[in-house]
Enzyme design. Structure first.
Site, PDB file in Angstrom:
ATOM      1  N   CYS A   1      54.593   9.689 -10.983  1.00 40.33           N
ATOM      2  CA  CYS A   1      53.488  10.629 -10.839  1.00 40.33           C
ATOM      3  C   CYS A   1      52.761  10.337  -9.527  1.00 40.33           C
ATOM      4  CB  CYS A   1      52.469  10.580 -11.962  1.00 40.33           C
ATOM      5  SG  CYS A   1      53.145  10.933 -13.578  1.00 40.33           S
TER       6      CYS A   1
ATOM      7  N   ARG B   1      57.582  11.091  -6.204  1.00 40.39           N
ATOM      8  CA  ARG B   1      57.169  10.234  -7.314  1.00 40.39           C
ATOM      9  C   ARG B   1      57.348  10.901  -8.678  1.00 40.39           C
ATOM     10  NH1 ARG B   1      53.933   6.035  -5.629  1.00 40.39           N
ATOM     11  NH2 ARG B   1      53.097   5.832  -7.723  1.00 40.39           N
TER      12      ARG B   1
ATOM     13  N   TRP C   1      55.788  13.021 -13.509  1.00 42.30           N
ATOM     14  CA  TRP C   1      57.074  12.580 -14.053  1.00 42.30           C
ATOM     15  C   TRP C   1      56.769  12.228 -15.503  1.00 42.30           C
ATOM     16  CZ3 TRP C   1      59.167   8.250 -16.424  1.00 42.30           C
ATOM     17  CH2 TRP C   1      60.561   8.198 -16.474  1.00 42.30           C
TER      18      TRP C   1
ATOM     19  N   ASN D   1      48.260   8.407 -13.428  1.00 45.27           N
ATOM     20  CA  ASN D   1      49.608   7.886 -13.196  1.00 45.27           C
ATOM     21  C   ASN D   1      49.684   6.568 -13.967  1.00 45.27           C
ATOM     22  OD1 ASN D   1      51.004   6.166 -10.294  1.00 45.27           O
ATOM     23  ND2 ASN D   1      51.976   6.732 -12.168  1.00 45.27           N
ATOM     24  N   GLY D   2      50.590   6.502 -14.954  1.00 49.18           N
ATOM     25  CA  GLY D   2      50.704   5.286 -15.759  1.00 49.18           C
ATOM     26  C   GLY D   2      50.877   5.636 -17.225  1.00 49.18           C
TER      27      GLY D   2
ATOM     28  N   GLU E   1      76.831  -0.081  -5.934  1.00 47.57           N
ATOM     29  CA  GLU E   1      75.847   0.751  -5.245  1.00 47.57           C
ATOM     30  C   GLU E   1      76.441   2.134  -4.924  1.00 47.57           C
ATOM     31  OE1 GLU E   1      72.832   0.851  -4.858  1.00 47.57           O
ATOM     32  OE2 GLU E   1      72.455   2.105  -3.110  1.00 47.57           O
TER      33      GLU E   1
ATOM     34  N   LYS F   1      74.937   5.697  -6.303  1.00 49.39           N
ATOM     35  CA  LYS F   1      74.574   6.838  -5.447  1.00 49.39           C
ATOM     36  C   LYS F   1      75.193   8.115  -5.985  1.00 49.39           C
ATOM     37  CE  LYS F   1      71.956   5.524  -3.861  1.00 49.39           C
ATOM     38  NZ  LYS F   1      71.343   4.253  -3.895  1.00 49.39           N
TER      39      LYS F   1
ATOM     40  N   GLU G   1      73.603   9.283  -9.506  1.00 46.04           N
ATOM     41  CA  GLU G   1      72.214   9.740  -9.549  1.00 46.04           C
ATOM     42  C   GLU G   1      71.997  11.081  -8.859  1.00 46.04           C
ATOM     43  OE1 GLU G   1      69.352   7.114  -7.673  1.00 46.04           O
ATOM     44  OE2 GLU G   1      70.817   6.509  -6.192  1.00 46.04           O
TER      45      GLU G   1
ATOM     46  N   HIS H   1      90.926  -6.022 -17.471  1.00 46.18           N
ATOM     47  CA  HIS H   1      90.322  -6.494 -18.716  1.00 46.18           C
ATOM     48  C   HIS H   1      89.689  -5.337 -19.493  1.00 46.18           C
ATOM     49  CE1 HIS H   1      91.150 -10.583 -17.526  1.00 46.18           C
ATOM     50  NE2 HIS H   1      90.636 -10.312 -16.345  1.00 46.18           N
TER      51      HIS H   1
ATOM     52  N   LYS I   1      61.043   8.442  -7.409  1.00 46.18           N
ATOM     53  CA  LYS I   1      61.275   7.400  -6.406  1.00 46.18           C
ATOM     54  C   LYS I   1      60.601   6.083  -6.784  1.00 46.18           C
ATOM     55  CE  LYS I   1      62.663   6.188  -2.258  1.00 46.18           C
ATOM     56  NZ  LYS I   1      64.105   5.927  -2.245  1.00 46.18           N
TER      57      LYS I   1
HETATM   58  C1  F6R Z   1      68.557   4.226  -6.547  1.00 46.74           C
HETATM   59  C2  F6R Z   1      67.163   3.871  -6.490  1.00 46.74           C
HETATM   60  C3  F6R Z   1      66.596   3.073  -7.600  1.00 46.74           C
HETATM   61  C4  F6R Z   1      65.624   2.023  -7.026  1.00 46.74           C
HETATM   62  C5  F6R Z   1      64.911   1.294  -8.171  1.00 46.74           C
HETATM   63  C6  F6R Z   1      64.018   0.187  -7.656  1.00 46.74           C
HETATM   64  O1  F6R Z   1      68.947   4.956  -5.431  1.00 46.74           O
HETATM   65  O2  F6R Z   1      66.474   4.217  -5.580  1.00 46.74           O
HETATM   66  O3  F6R Z   1      67.579   2.477  -8.369  1.00 46.74           O
HETATM   67  O4  F6R Z   1      66.349   1.127  -6.252  1.00 46.74           O
HETATM   68  O5  F6R Z   1      64.154   2.199  -8.907  1.00 46.74           O
HETATM   69  O6  F6R Z   1      63.057   0.703  -6.793  1.00 46.74           O
HETATM   70  P1  F6R Z   1      62.272  -0.228  -5.793  1.00 46.74           P
HETATM   71  O7  F6R Z   1      63.244  -0.770  -4.825  1.00 46.74           O
HETATM   72  O8  F6R Z   1      61.260   0.668  -5.178  1.00 46.74           O
HETATM   73  O9  F6R Z   1      61.650  -1.320  -6.617  1.00 46.74           O
END
Ligand code: F6R
Length: 614
Positions: A2, A27, A75, A101-102, A487, A491, A494, A510, A609
């Site tokens: 949020c 956010r 969010w 927010n929270g 990773e 990507k 998501e 396995h 984010k």
């Molecule tokens: C994936 C992504 C998330 C963040 C995770 C941690 O692309 O962005 O998996 O890596 O939410 O976020 P931070 O690094 O901000 O603590």
């Protein structure tokens, strides 16, 4: 999650609030709303399901006049994303509006008591309880709004950043925070309020970060006042923002994610600037050097992180153990915080977080602190909660990352971890100068190597068309390339919503090998290293079962190019830096598949984010 924005001053609040919401949309973006006190003192709330753009359409024919207001992009946690659950929320008499927010964890108990006192609730949110409680306290004790907010917050369990406005008062916003970020921008006869500095930078570079447990009384004709919940006033520290507006715009790219992928040669330069000597003979990471005794005498280093940052930490573990011979553990922050971990005062805990606001990582830092460990932060957002909660740290300096899928922050994190390893290995005397110089020169060469990997853009775009409609993917790698495989898979899933798993290549047999058939694309990172032959065998095993192999290989590849279905050739770097180089085509691959599928690349569904809730 949020995003919160507020403005009080002499200008029209609406355009400032809307622009601010756009900046904070990363956010959360399932609904948005705005509350403005107009010049007659009316308090108007407009809100709707959807993005900020939908809110703009919705408010086109509404009275949005006024010089004081608050706004929110959501969010959802409690209550589905719809018009009613969107913030702001009115109090019972519609004289107070609040954004949050929270999570208010004890909302059910508070709600029950308020219902008994005749309060009615419109939404399914935890937030509405707080605005109702504030009104209840204000009306029953005849106190000021500020005192009512203060008293209400003492009864709240949970996390919050809030902003409150009141009918008839266009001079004032009241704000408070606990475990969710809040920053006040200081203008001339005007104030800005936001979850981070991005909505503020356009108007002022002077900001005050509100600390946990503090409240701000923001009155346009008075100096900013910050107190704690016991009303003890805090000395205000004004900080200068180092950020430019161009960093917050797409710069001609169709998406922030693509811009951020292409920025990596520059962001790596920014990350190593002033830290790696031009000839590769030395690396100076002041936060590590100033605390070298803590690191060198550490019983263990424990990384705590989530998501992409956790993948970077796995690479950090490998580099530090390999170079420095210090035992390293990597923990999901969300698991670490709740499992009564064993932490010694001579442990060093490294919290890795792009946003510096991830609730679980912040909580893991607090747990480690309670056990007396030394805490080091690797963050991107300057002044963020984790950056401020740690004893020392190193910023990755990659600039604002706005696309929800992390790209340049990942490569920045691995770059910083390599610099930490080099610094410690040198101090400990466990690396020879030629070995040191080879990796340090590798860091200096990275911007060029990443730029060269970016030239694969067209090839990857074409390749993506072949795989757009695959339902599943497996990503494999060994050693340093194993976290890079995870990773790459993250990507893809998501942003394209295609199921993808990252695995250590040798683990295939396995279990996951049962999944292989002619429908299963397998991305194998098979760059040159001492286990190259083993990876080649893993590829043979996939081909023997008709799997389709997309291999990422280095320039001097000898075998894979003859057996893989498709080859992506990347330049060579020291082995520990290869995850950075190989990540570039994997980021592009995920990006183009998502674009082909018409996905909302920068704001994928269900994500945000900055994950400021547990
Ligand atoms: C994936 C992504 C998330 C963040 C995770 C941690 O692309 O962005 O998996 O890596 O939410 O976020 P931070 O690094 O901000 O603590």
């Amino acid at each position: 999650m949020c995003g919160i924005v507020g403005y009080v001053g002499k200008r029209d609040a609406y355009p400032i609030l809307i622009k601010g919401l756009h900046r904070l949309e990363y956010r959360g973006y399932d609904s948005a709303g705005i509350a403005i006190v107009n010049p007659q003192g009316d308090l108007n709330i407009y809100k709707c399901r959807g993005k900020v753009f939908d809110l703009e359409k919705f408010t086109q024919d509404k009275d949005v006049s006024g010089t004081a207001g608050i706004a929110h992009t959501r969010w959802a946690t409690h209550g589905e994303p719809n018009d009613v659950n969107a913030h702001p929320h009115y109090s019972e008499s519609r004289s107070i509006a609040l954004i949050h927010n929270g999570i208010i964890e004890n909302y059910a108990v508070l709600k029950e008591a308020l219902v008994e006192n005749g309060y009615t609730f419109q939404s399914c949110t935890d937030t509405e309880v707080l605005v109702q409680l504030i009104e209840y306290i204000k009306s029953t004790t005849n106190c000021s709004l500020f005192e009512a907010v203060q008293s209400a917050l003492k009864r709240v369990v949970g996390a919050y950043a809030i902003a409150v406005v009141e009918k008839g008062n266009y001079d004032e916003i009241i704000a408070a925070r606990k475990s969710s970020p809040l920053v006040v921008g200081m203008g001339d006869g005007e104030f800005f309020l936001a979850s981070d500095a991005t909505p503020i930078i356009e108007y002022t570079d002077q900001v005050v970060y509100i600390n946990d447990g503090e409240m701000a009384l923001i009155n346009r004709s008075k100096p900013l006042k910050v107190v704690n919940l016991d009303n003890v006033e805090t000395r205000i520290g004004i900080e200068k923002l180092e950020m430019s507006i161009s960093q917050l715009e797409k710069g001609g790219y169709p998406h922030f994610m693509l811009k951020e992928i292409h920025e990596q040669p520059k962001t790596i330069v920014d990350c190593i600037r002033g830290r790696v000597a031009a000839d590769g003979s030395n690396v100076v990471l002041s936060g590590v050097l100033a605390n070298k005794d803590k690191f060198l005498n550490a019983r263990r280093i424990i990384f705590v992180a989530c998501g992409t940052s956790w993948h970077a930490a796995l690479i950090g573990e490998h580099i530090i153990e390999d170079m420095c011979r210090i035992p390293v553990e990597v923990e999901y922050a969300s698991e670490f915080r709740y499992r009564n971990p064993i932490i010694y005062p001579d442990d060093v805990v490294i919290a890795v977080s792009q946003s510096g606001e991830t609730a679980d990582t912040l909580a893991a830092v607090e747990v480690a602190k309670q056990h007396g460990a030394f805490i080091f932060g690797i963050c991107n957002v300057v002044g963020s909660s984790i950056a401020r909660a740690t004893d020392s740290g190193a910023y990755i300096h990659v600039g604002p990352e706005i696309g929800v899928a992390s790209t340049k922050a990942f490569t920045g994190q691995v770059t910083v971890m390599t610099m930490i390893a080099l610094t410690l290995a040198k101090e400990k005397g466990c690396i020879s100068q030629p070995e040191f110089t080879e990796v340090a020169q590798g860091l200096l060469a990275l911007p060029r190597l990443v730029a060269s990997a970016l030239e694969l853009d067209k090839q990857i775009k074409d390749l993506s068309k072949i795989f757009t409609y695959a339902h599943n993917f497996i990503y494999l790698g060994r050693g340093y390339n194993y976290p890079a495989a995870m990773e790459g898979a993250l990507k893809l899933k998501e942003i394209s919503y295609i199921h993808a798993e990252g695995y250590p290549a040798a683990e295939m047999k396995h279990g996951p090998i049962a999944l292989i058939d002619s429908e299963m694309p397998v991305v194998v990172i098979a760059t040159a290293n001492n286990i190259y032959d083993k990876t080649v065998s893993n590829i043979q095993e996939i081909k023997a079962r008709n799997g389709r192999v997309i291999a990422v290989v280095s320039e001097n590849d000898t075998q894979v190019k003859d057996i893989a279905d498709y080859c992506i050739t990347v330049p060579e770097a020291p082995e520990c830096l290869m995850p950075i180089v190989v990540s570039v085509p994997l980021q592009l691959f995920a990006y183009y598949i998502a674009v082909n599928k018409g996905r909302d690349v920068d704001q994928p569904r269900n994500l945000a984010k900055s994950v400021t809730v547990e």
